[in-house]
Scaffold this motif. Structure first.
Motif: not given
Length: 190
Positions: A102-103, A121-125, A142-146, A150-151
């Motif tokens: 997906e990324l 984005e990748l690190a948080r994902t 963590a969820a808010d920042r992701l 997140s694209a």
């Protein structure tokens, strides 16, 4: 979710991705990076039994898979560190196959190394997929920042917005037709 490493550590590791991990993935007889072998090494290192069928999804046979395989290699580099611990087989395969796929659809693999926002984005994902929290953050933060970086989330929101606009357009058209029909019925009765 359990506490994980600092986000800065992961982003620094991504920024330091060796060029070999960004090489041309082996697709058929072309390319130098054997992505399936990298995944196999990572899984064996995590104590996960592997089989040929499991690794087949990381062997490219179409040029369109190039970017996905490159991003898998970058993700393997990120995961090949002592912060990972012992992730589950399904969690790790789901991350490397589905989530990274997906990324990869949102941008070039190289951007996840070179661009700070894409690294985050990748690190948080990866952390979210492994059910880990960045050091110093709670689950909500963590969820808010992701979702903010997140694209894939942006694309999902854009799709949902377009679908809502289309539904609203269809409702408006139906209301206009109904009003026209009622007006025609009223005119016919008079």
């Amino acid at each position: 979710m359990t506490p994980g490493p600092s986000l800065e550590r992961l982003m620094r590791r991504l920024a330091e991705t060796p060029g070999e991990f960004l090489g041309e993935p082996r697709i058929g007889a072309v390319g130098t990076v054997a992505t399936a072998a990298l995944v196999g090494d990572l899984l064996r290192g995590a104590g996960i039994a592997i089989d040929r069928q499991m690794l087949a999804r990381f062997e490219g046979d179409r040029p369109a898979e190039r970017n996905r395989l490159m991003l898998v290699a970058v993700t393997v580099w990120l995961l090949a560190d002592d912060w990972v611990g012992t992730p589950s087989r399904d969690g790790l395969l789901g991350l490397l196959d589905d989530t990274v796929g997906e990324l990869a659809a949102t941008g070039h693999a190289q951007a996840f190394v070179e661009d700070a926002e894409r690294r985050e984005e990748l690190a948080r994902t990866v952390l979210a997929a492994l059910e880990l929290l960045p050091e110093g953050e709670d689950a909500r933060q963590a969820a808010d920042r992701l979702s903010a970086v997140s694209a894939t989330e942006r694309q999902r929101l854009i799709r949902a917005s377009r679908e809502a606009e289309e539904r609203a357009r269809l409702v408006r058209e139906a209301l206009i037709r109904k009003a026209a029909e009622e007006s025609a019925d009223k005119y016919t009765r008079e």
